[in-house]
Write a protein that holds these residues in place. Sequence first.
Motif, PDB file in Angstrom:
ATOM      1  N   TYR A 387      40.535  11.421  56.857  1.00  0.00           N
ATOM      2  CA  TYR A 387      41.016  10.067  56.575  1.00  0.00           C
ATOM      3  C   TYR A 387      40.466   9.111  57.624  1.00  0.00           C
ATOM      4  N   GLY A 389      39.679   4.658  58.669  1.00  0.00           N
ATOM      5  CA  GLY A 389      39.868   3.235  58.437  1.00  0.00           C
ATOM      6  C   GLY A 389      38.673   2.441  58.917  1.00  0.00           C
ATOM      7  N   ASP A 391      37.836  -0.817  60.740  1.00  0.00           N
ATOM      8  CA  ASP A 391      38.548  -1.760  61.595  1.00  0.00           C
ATOM      9  C   ASP A 391      37.884  -3.127  61.623  1.00  0.00           C
ATOM     10  N   TYR A 396      38.751  -1.748  54.400  1.00  0.00           N
ATOM     11  CA  TYR A 396      39.320  -0.752  53.511  1.00  0.00           C
ATOM     12  C   TYR A 396      39.713   0.549  54.216  1.00  0.00           C
ATOM     13  N   MET A 397      40.475   1.348  53.482  1.00  0.00           N
ATOM     14  CA  MET A 397      40.833   2.713  53.877  1.00  0.00           C
ATOM     15  C   MET A 397      40.011   3.705  53.062  1.00  0.00           C
ATOM     16  N   PRO A 485      42.497  -1.800  59.452  1.00  0.00           N
ATOM     17  CA  PRO A 485      42.851  -0.384  59.623  1.00  0.00           C
ATOM     18  C   PRO A 485      42.215   0.194  60.886  1.00  0.00           C
ATOM     19  N   GLY A 488      44.264   6.503  62.392  1.00  0.00           N
ATOM     20  CA  GLY A 488      45.096   7.214  61.440  1.00  0.00           C
ATOM     21  C   GLY A 488      45.462   8.582  61.989  1.00  0.00           C
ATOM     22  N   GLN A 499      48.741   5.277  59.098  1.00  0.00           N
ATOM     23  CA  GLN A 499      47.626   4.388  59.398  1.00  0.00           C
ATOM     24  C   GLN A 499      48.136   3.143  60.095  1.00  0.00           C
ATOM     25  N   LEU A 501      47.776  -0.670  61.066  1.00  0.00           N
ATOM     26  CA  LEU A 501      47.155  -1.905  60.592  1.00  0.00           C
ATOM     27  C   LEU A 501      47.466  -2.946  61.663  1.00  0.00           C
TER      28      LEU A 501
END
Length: 740
Positions: A387, A389, A391, A396-397, A485, A488, A499, A501
């Motif tokens: 997983y 992110g 930044d 998006y993730m 993001p 995680g 996650q 944010l």
Amino acid sequence: MNKSPEVAAVDFNDENSNTSSNPTFDSVLAARLSRRGLLRGGVGTVGTALLGGFSVAACGGSDDAATAPEEKLLGFNAVAKSLADAVIVPAGYTASVLYALGDPLSAATGAYKNDGTDTGFEDRAGDHHDGMEWFGLSSDGKLSATATERGLLAVNHEATTDEKLSSFFMHANGGTSTLPRPASEIDKEVAAHGISVVEVKKTAGKWATVQSSPFNFRLTPLSEIEISGPARGSALMITKFSPTGTKTRGTLNNCGTGKTPWGTFLTGEENWFGYFTRSSTDDAARGNDKSVTALNRYGRAQGAASRHGWESGGSADKYARWINGKLGTSANGSDDYRNEMNGMGFIVEIDPLDKSKSAKKRTGLGRFAHESAAFGIPVVGQPLVVYMGDDARNEYMYKYVSTALWSAADANPADRMATGDKYLDNGKLYVAKYNADGSGQWIELTIANAAIANYAGYKFADQADVLVNARIAGDAVGATKMDRPEWGGVNPANGEIYQTLTNNSNRRVDPSGSSQVAPDAANPRVYTDMKGSTAQLGNPNGHLLRMKEGAAGGSATSFTWDIYLFGAESGADKGMVNISSLTADQDFSSPDGLVFSPSTGICWIQTDDGAYTDVTNCMMLAAIPGKVGDGAKKTLSYTKADGSKLDVATNVGQAPTASTLKRFLVGPVGCEITGLCETPDGKAMFVNIQHPGETTSQANIGDPAKYTSQWPTNAGYGAGKRPRSATIVITKNDGGRIGS
């Protein structure tokens, strides 16, 4: 990691290149609320307590047989907010400086003078310590899952503290703030970026680095690195340095990390775009081809200045590579560095125990502003899942699912990098879409998807193009724009994904311009937070999201989600801002780092803040996590500028209690708290203090009294008074596990 919302002028760590028209879900009005002096009597808590106990057996990975399952976690007294220039931990704990900027990595390298005259950073600790992982060593120097008193720390060195081009603390007179810059200054700054591997050892109860260890080494932005995976040999990777598109130089702006199930180190390349420049006429030089679209989407419009001016050091190739323009006459870019930026923005795999092995950029995991790489719980016979992110504001993730199925034999392979080839070079990359009802979809980013193959905004050539330009592919399939993001993590108790944010200054009720977006269910708050007389707009305090995969586990294409915690000041309105009902012992802003302890299952949350730094320095909190769906629905209702009503329904986890969320650490002035790893018994924790004194002005380099921080010298570590990023080690005075 990214700068806080208060940083003005040009901030290369605060990118916002997503101008796509991707939809968000449910518009919401901004709550124009002052953070100071708000009513305390707003809407009450959303739910009851989080899961109050966490059995050791459920945590996974603990080998501490002497600890009973009923061990009380978060038994320490919460640390108060602080503006002191010090690292503060709870009573009963000790924090010691272990490894700071400039510390030598070989016996031949002298002690760090910390006066701006030091050189040889290729053999010293780099700057801006960030993500970090522990690799235990047995007595014979082999990788050990149980070693607790000897190991390697693999440490990211994200950036340098800079103002007006120069990394001013690294130079005796503060450095040159105009172009061209001296090559000697540039060479020092380049070498201070990248990663380091350093052996650490506990002797007679005290931790220290092993300066003469044969394991110690550095990777910098000039180190040769292999391109691996689907983009290897792609036309997008061809440069003067690598006409075959199979290698590149260096890793840059390394932020979050990951640790593979086979014992290698993953480092994420985050805000690398700002180090490159291209001329104001480069679009025309490229014939306004699709590469211009890609460069703009990744933050490098023509005419953009570089962060440090490294391109100005002279005619040598190591300086020319920072000019990301079409200067040559070749059709494929083999005579210049027009494609150089395409070699940055990946997850890089490194074998920390074997510096002879080439590091590899794993292009199958996509290219964007990578933070951490969090593995799902490995299950024999099932794919591995990672997983990630992106930044930057409105990005998006993602998740990656390997084609190869996990084999227990690969946990201790003969060749760790070859095992990385097996699991990280072939798989599927997905991007996340969050729905207002608490459901979500993972959308595969593949050239076989008609929305990608036929995307009007960019003509993808092949799957390598999709992965190198994953942001554009995410635009094409309508992924959800998120509030930056960052890190995680995966809860070892139940496999749920968390996650951070961090914040988003571009959320608006009534968006204007391509950079602003309306709030939605997964990013529901828009409000005004006053810092003195300064209005901080959008979502300045950030929040934490969590997800639960569908019945198929890591390979599922659907998930459910809720918001675990909202960052806020404890006194803020509980209906619109302090929705998690945080108290003075829990309140925080701008969550960034996030790591689950494999020993205790505690979720450690670290901040990189600017919105609340008039009240407290950045911090680290300890949380006992619950599970997705343990809270309730909440609707935020506002009035738009035209008087119409807008409601947004979101999904909020149970509010924390005093026993499920506590502040554990507050750092020195101007710092970010980031990076965390532990020994397997949970009795030693390593944490990074990044850029203390960042708020110092370059003009004050000659007057230590005007440094906003003098840490860690004021804690008794090292020479000079210039602040230094550093790794600390935290232990419990009674010898117990951290957080209990």
